[in-house]
Scaffold this motif. Structure first.
Motif, PDB file in Angstrom:
ATOM      1  N   VAL A 139      89.768  23.925  56.760  1.00 19.56           N
ATOM      2  CA  VAL A 139      89.991  25.378  56.834  1.00 19.56           C
ATOM      3  C   VAL A 139      91.475  25.642  56.619  1.00 19.56           C
ATOM      4  O   VAL A 139      92.299  25.278  57.457  1.00 19.56           O
ATOM      5  CB  VAL A 139      89.544  25.944  58.197  1.00 19.56           C
ATOM      6  CG1 VAL A 139      89.758  27.449  58.244  1.00 19.56           C
ATOM      7  CG2 VAL A 139      88.084  25.590  58.476  1.00 19.56           C
ATOM      8  N   PRO A 140      91.861  26.264  55.495  1.00 16.04           N
ATOM      9  CA  PRO A 140      93.283  26.554  55.256  1.00 16.04           C
ATOM     10  C   PRO A 140      93.710  27.840  55.963  1.00 16.04           C
ATOM     11  O   PRO A 140      93.115  28.891  55.773  1.00 16.04           O
ATOM     12  CB  PRO A 140      93.348  26.724  53.731  1.00 16.04           C
ATOM     13  CG  PRO A 140      91.987  27.177  53.340  1.00 16.04           C
ATOM     14  CD  PRO A 140      91.011  26.629  54.336  1.00 16.04           C
ATOM     15  N   MET A 141      94.746  27.726  56.800  1.00 15.83           N
ATOM     16  CA  MET A 141      95.252  28.862  57.567  1.00 15.83           C
ATOM     17  C   MET A 141      96.766  28.962  57.414  1.00 15.83           C
ATOM     18  O   MET A 141      97.467  27.943  57.357  1.00 15.83           O
ATOM     19  CB  MET A 141      94.910  28.710  59.055  1.00 15.83           C
ATOM     20  CG  MET A 141      93.434  28.622  59.384  1.00 15.83           C
ATOM     21  SD  MET A 141      92.553  30.184  59.211  1.00 15.83           S
ATOM     22  CE  MET A 141      93.229  31.120  60.585  1.00 15.83           C
ATOM     23  N   GLU A 142      97.278  30.182  57.376  1.00 15.55           N
ATOM     24  CA  GLU A 142      98.721  30.384  57.387  1.00 15.55           C
ATOM     25  C   GLU A 142      99.225  30.248  58.817  1.00 15.55           C
ATOM     26  O   GLU A 142      98.604  30.736  59.758  1.00 15.55           O
ATOM     27  CB  GLU A 142      99.076  31.765  56.827  1.00 15.55           C
ATOM     28  CG  GLU A 142      98.770  31.901  55.347  1.00 15.55           C
ATOM     29  CD  GLU A 142      99.211  33.243  54.782  1.00 15.55           C
ATOM     30  OE1 GLU A 142     100.015  33.938  55.443  1.00 15.55           O
ATOM     31  OE2 GLU A 142      98.752  33.600  53.683  1.00 15.55           O
ATOM     32  N   ILE A 143     100.381  29.576  58.970  1.00 12.75           N
ATOM     33  CA  ILE A 143     100.943  29.332  60.288  1.00 12.75           C
ATOM     34  C   ILE A 143     102.408  29.754  60.294  1.00 12.75           C
ATOM     35  O   ILE A 143     103.114  29.584  59.290  1.00 12.75           O
ATOM     36  CB  ILE A 143     100.779  27.844  60.683  1.00 12.75           C
ATOM     37  CG1 ILE A 143     101.166  27.621  62.146  1.00 12.75           C
ATOM     38  CG2 ILE A 143     101.552  26.919  59.751  1.00 12.75           C
ATOM     39  CD1 ILE A 143     100.715  26.275  62.685  1.00 12.75           C
ATOM     40  N   ASP A 144     102.876  30.337  61.417  1.00 10.82           N
ATOM     41  CA  ASP A 144     104.248  30.831  61.468  1.00 10.82           C
ATOM     42  C   ASP A 144     105.140  29.893  62.284  1.00 10.82           C
ATOM     43  O   ASP A 144     104.712  28.819  62.723  1.00 10.82           O
ATOM     44  CB  ASP A 144     104.289  32.259  62.022  1.00 10.82           C
ATOM     45  CG  ASP A 144     104.099  32.306  63.533  1.00 10.82           C
ATOM     46  OD1 ASP A 144     103.656  31.298  64.123  1.00 10.82           O
ATOM     47  OD2 ASP A 144     104.402  33.354  64.128  1.00 10.82           O
TER      48      ASP A 144
END
Length: 279
Positions: A139-144
């Motif tokens: 699952v590709p997710m943007e992370i900060d």
């Protein structure tokens, strides 16, 4: 004698002279009445403006700082409507609702008299694409920079950010945070993006390898050389520059096909040849 009595009687029979009464000029009296009336009018106007207008006026919401979500959606998420009265709005409650939105990093809500509500938002900015492994699927997710995953990857960000792999989750959703031990890594990525993004563009993927007894190593996959690089848990500008310099030497010596892994954890480079031999 009779004359004297007559004179005395005449003197006492005359009425006493009345004291003069001072009359106020009509202009001064009218001025006083006008001043008192004006004072009551101003008091009534102030009470109406300060106490009645705020509770009778519909709130006017102004949203700034948010580009990925519309102002209408933010207003709705904040629990506000056009029928809400300005004086009855609780700014802390509005902030609390908006902080629950994963896309929002910070939010400030200010009331400005008599009917404006200003919502200023700071959006989360991705520092990498987390390839989370969930039940055998990726699952590709943007992370900060705080280690918070906040949305699915879009086509725009997929080409600009480094890929981070190696983490497994039972379940993942927007708003979740990685283990606090990993947060410094994402802080370092944020710093590198601001200071020297060209260095990060040299890396196609970063893999987090958990150590058996705690901690982790970071394995980098360079764009131009098929040699992976082990950097430990520290990722900074100096280490990346040293890595790139060493990889340039390996390419010049035409040894890229012979070396499987470059290790720069100790400050000096060592490598492992394909087949398992260390040098």
């Amino acid at each position: 004698m009779s004359d004297i009595l007559h004179l005395q009687g005449s003197a006492y029979s005359q009425p006493a002279a009345a004291l003069p009464v001072e009359k106020q000029p009509k202009g001064k009296l009218a001025l006083k009445i006008f001043v008192v009336a004006l004072l009551f009018f101003l008091i009534g106007e102030t009470v109406f403006y300060l106490l009645i207008v705020p509770f009778a006026s519909a709130v006017k919401v102004e949203v700034s700082g948010m580009s990925s979500v519309s102002a209408e959606a933010i207003t709705q998420a904040a629990g506000l409507s056009k029928a809400d009265k300005w004086g009855k709005i609780n700014t802390e409650a509005v902030q609390r609702r908006l902080r629950q939105i994963p896309l929002i990093a910070e939010v400030t809500v200010i009331k400005k008299f008599p009917d404006r509500l200003i919502i200023d938002i700071v959006e989360r900015k991705p520092v990498g694409i987390l390839l989370a492994s969930v039940g055998g699927r990726t699952v590709p997710m943007e992370i900060d920079k705080t280690g918070t995953v906040f949305k699915r990857v879009t086509k725009e960000t997929s080409k600009l950010l480094p890929v981070i792999s190696g983490l497994s989750f039972q379940n993942i959703r927007a708003g979740m945070k990685v283990h606090k031990q990993l947060v410094p890594l994402f802080m370092q990525l944020d710093l590198l993006q601001k200071k020297n993004p060209a260095l990060l563009s040299e890396i196609s993927e970063m893999k987090i390898e958990q150590k058996k007894y705690g901690g982790f190593d970071l394995v980098l996959y360079p764009v131009r050389t098929p040699v992976k690089v082990r950097t430990g848990d520290t990722l900074n500008e100096d280490r990346l520059q040293y890595m790139i310099l060493t990889l340039d030497v390996i390419r010049e010596l035409d040894r890229s096909s012979m070396i499987e892994e470059l290790d720069v954890r100790g400050g000096t480079a060592s490598y492992r040849l394909r087949g398992g031999t260390n040098e």
